[in-house]
Scaffold this active site. Structure first.
Site, PDB file in Angstrom:
ATOM      1  N   LYS A  56      25.793  -5.461  -8.873  1.00  0.00           N
ATOM      2  CA  LYS A  56      27.174  -5.472  -9.408  1.00  0.00           C
ATOM      3  C   LYS A  56      28.143  -4.814  -8.429  1.00  0.00           C
ATOM      4  O   LYS A  56      29.309  -4.650  -8.739  1.00  0.00           O
ATOM      5  CB  LYS A  56      27.225  -4.707 -10.738  1.00  0.00           C
ATOM      6  CG  LYS A  56      26.286  -5.219 -11.804  1.00  0.00           C
ATOM      7  CD  LYS A  56      26.349  -4.278 -13.016  1.00  0.00           C
ATOM      8  CE  LYS A  56      25.031  -4.247 -13.748  1.00  0.00           C
ATOM      9  NZ  LYS A  56      24.939  -3.086 -14.639  1.00  0.00           N
TER      10      LYS A  56
ATOM     11  N   ARG B 156      11.817   2.972   0.493  1.00  0.00           N
ATOM     12  CA  ARG B 156      11.395   1.993   1.507  1.00  0.00           C
ATOM     13  C   ARG B 156      12.564   1.026   1.639  1.00  0.00           C
ATOM     14  O   ARG B 156      13.012   0.457   0.650  1.00  0.00           O
ATOM     15  CB  ARG B 156      10.126   1.293   1.032  1.00  0.00           C
ATOM     16  CG  ARG B 156       9.831  -0.101   1.591  1.00  0.00           C
ATOM     17  CD  ARG B 156       9.414  -0.130   3.032  1.00  0.00           C
ATOM     18  NE  ARG B 156       8.166   0.541   3.322  1.00  0.00           N
ATOM     19  CZ  ARG B 156       6.994  -0.077   3.502  1.00  0.00           C
ATOM     20  NH1 ARG B 156       6.910  -1.384   3.387  1.00  0.00           N
ATOM     21  NH2 ARG B 156       5.917   0.611   3.795  1.00  0.00           N
TER      22      ARG B 156
ATOM     23  N   ARG C 236       0.799  -1.237   0.000  1.00  0.00           N
ATOM     24  CA  ARG C 236       0.000   0.000   0.000  1.00  0.00           C
ATOM     25  C   ARG C 236       0.829   1.283   0.000  1.00  0.00           C
ATOM     26  O   ARG C 236       0.401   2.269  -0.621  1.00  0.00           O
ATOM     27  CB  ARG C 236      -1.051  -0.033   1.113  1.00  0.00           C
ATOM     28  CG  ARG C 236      -0.559  -0.008   2.495  1.00  0.00           C
ATOM     29  CD  ARG C 236      -1.365  -0.942   3.386  1.00  0.00           C
ATOM     30  NE  ARG C 236      -0.830  -2.293   3.268  1.00  0.00           N
ATOM     31  CZ  ARG C 236      -1.544  -3.345   2.914  1.00  0.00           C
ATOM     32  NH1 ARG C 236      -2.820  -3.218   2.660  1.00  0.00           N
ATOM     33  NH2 ARG C 236      -0.982  -4.539   2.831  1.00  0.00           N
ATOM     34  N   THR C 237       1.999   1.275   0.650  1.00  0.00           N
ATOM     35  CA  THR C 237       2.799   2.506   0.606  1.00  0.00           C
ATOM     36  C   THR C 237       3.254   2.753  -0.826  1.00  0.00           C
ATOM     37  O   THR C 237       3.177   3.873  -1.345  1.00  0.00           O
ATOM     38  CB  THR C 237       4.017   2.404   1.548  1.00  0.00           C
ATOM     39  OG1 THR C 237       3.557   1.974   2.832  1.00  0.00           O
ATOM     40  CG2 THR C 237       4.727   3.736   1.689  1.00  0.00           C
TER      41      THR C 237
ATOM     42  N   HIS D  32       8.160   5.547  10.052  1.00  0.00           N
ATOM     43  CA  HIS D  32       7.333   5.490   8.834  1.00  0.00           C
ATOM     44  C   HIS D  32       6.484   6.770   8.871  1.00  0.00           C
ATOM     45  O   HIS D  32       5.278   6.722   9.121  1.00  0.00           O
ATOM     46  CB  HIS D  32       6.469   4.229   8.888  1.00  0.00           C
ATOM     47  CG  HIS D  32       5.837   3.839   7.586  1.00  0.00           C
ATOM     48  ND1 HIS D  32       5.843   4.644   6.464  1.00  0.00           N
ATOM     49  CD2 HIS D  32       5.174   2.700   7.232  1.00  0.00           C
ATOM     50  CE1 HIS D  32       5.191   4.015   5.492  1.00  0.00           C
ATOM     51  NE2 HIS D  32       4.785   2.837   5.931  1.00  0.00           N
TER      52      HIS D  32
HETATM   53  N1   CP Z   1       1.232   0.138   5.997  1.00  0.00           N
HETATM   54  C1   CP Z   1       2.217  -0.209   5.159  1.00  0.00           C
HETATM   55  O1   CP Z   1       3.331   0.342   5.208  1.00  0.00           O
HETATM   56  O2   CP Z   1       1.884  -1.177   4.253  1.00  0.00           O
HETATM   57  P1   CP Z   1       2.824  -1.761   3.139  1.00  0.00           P
HETATM   58  O3   CP Z   1       3.962  -2.483   3.848  1.00  0.00           O
HETATM   59  O4   CP Z   1       1.969  -2.692   2.329  1.00  0.00           O
HETATM   60  O5   CP Z   1       3.370  -0.623   2.335  1.00  0.00           O
END
Ligand code: CP
Length: 360
Positions: free
Chosen positions: A121, A142, A92-93, A175
């Site tokens: 590499k 991420r 979702r993020t 986050h």
């Molecule tokens: N809430 C959240 O970060 O979901 P994802 O890990 O699916 O991005």
């Protein structure tokens, strides 16, 4: 004017020295001309700015409902490009940022594994990020490492092309954009019950390694008269850094392992899953901690207005039957993520006034 300004050049110390500083001491580093540049920590968000983002997100979602409104939004940033560097799993993020970018007309590139980039590499993450900055105007990352986004912002801010970095989740650390979407969700859920001040909010599950509850706790400094309930097994209690922060801002919190006892009291329940990806040994893999699950029978124990949140993904923490109850806010919550992330990107590229003008 939609272009962002680059952060003020300054003398930089080494990374280790910078990283070891208190967050409060380095917030200026991630700003430019008094505005947010990089989005790394939840502590960067103040109440006025959160209210602005929530308003902006409401306006974007209204505009995006019509063909004409969406066309206006898509005309805001067609000349900007974004890199989604998501090398830790995400649904979702990733999707909400991708769709937020599409709504605002940005072009999006993606890398979702270090096995498909030249890191395989031997290229360093620092050089990888500098390469992205050669092509795009914004990087969203991420990563499984705590401090990764911060380090990449620190690296880029010393180059001739310091494009902004948004932290889309950095290990068990923070986050921040999940935290602002959680605030946006709570703000919407509480519109008919006096807003987000004066509320009792329970956070349940793996509070020690759950970056979402950590970041949301930081944002609580912006709201008045709230009480947090940290509900967890002993092994997953909230860490001292968050508790010290809450003490500093005189935000009361109660720690308990008796979930059912606090259910009737609270205005929101924020469920989390056990973060097994950060397990140090195999022993914690098997335990599911059922006494920290929200079961169908619990619906009769919570208040009529109590909002049930979960950052998702869910495993077994909430019975699927609970989904049908109007107090189950987690599907609305993940959708809020797209709108608030669109608002954040509009702010970074300084086009929020054009959106506000549509409603003046
Ligand atoms: N809430 C959240 O970060 O979901 P994802 O890990 O699916 O991005």
């Amino acid at each position: 004017m939609e272009q962002y300004a680059e952060p003020t050049q300054q003398e930089f110390e080494g990374w280790e020295e910078f990283y070891s500083k208190l967050v409060d001491e380095k917030l200026d580093f991630f700003q430019s001309e008094g505005r947010l540049f990089d989005v790394i920590f939840a502590q960067q968000f103040e109440r006025g700015f959160l209210d602005l983002l929530c308003n902006l997100a409401d306006m974007i979602r209204v505009l995006a409902e019509t063909g004409m409104g969406l066309k206006k939004l898509r005309n805001l940033l067609p000349h900007k490009r974004v890199m989604l560097y998501f090398v830790q799993p995400s649904t979702r993020t990733f999707l909400s940022f991708q769709n937020a970018c599409h709504i605002l007309g940005l072009n999006v590139s993606e890398i979702r594994s270090t096995q498909t980039s030249s890191e395989v590499k031997g290229e360093s993450p620092e050089d990888t990020i500098r390469t992205f900055a050669s092509y795009v105007n914004l990087i969203i990352s991420r990563h499984s490492e705590a401090g990764f986004a911060e380090k990449m912002a620190w690296v880029l801010n010393q180059t001739e092309r310091p494009v902004p970095v948004i932290n889309g989740g950095s290990g068990p650390d923070q986050h921040p954009t999940q935290a602002i979407l959680d605030i946006y969700t709570l703000e919407r859920e509480f519109r008919n019950v006096g807003g987000l001040d004066g509320k009792k909010i329970a956070m349940v599950g793996d509070l020690r390694r759950g970056r979402t509850v950590r970041s949301l706790s930081y944002l609580m400094k912006n709201y008045k008269d709230n009480t947090l309930y940290f509900v967890s097994p002993d092994v997953f209690k909230m860490k001292d850094d968050i508790k010290n922060f809450l003490n500093k801002y005189s935000i009361p919190f109660i720690e308990t392992d008796d979930f059912e006892s606090i259910m009737p009291e609270v205005d929101a329940i924020y469920m989390t899953r056990i973060q097994n990806e950060y397990s140090e040994g195999p022993s914690s893999e098997a335990e599911t901690y059922p006494e920290f699950h929200f079961k169908t029978k619990h619906l009769s124990m919570i208040q009529p207005h109590c909002a049930i949140l979960h950052p998702l993904p869910r495993r077994y923490e909430i019975d699927v039957v609970v989904d049908k109850d109007p107090r189950a806010a987690y599907w609305r919550q993940e959708r809020c993520g797209m709108w608030i992330r669109a608002a954040l990107i509009a702010h970074i590229f300084r086009v929020e006034e054009e959106i506000f003008r549509e409603f003046s």
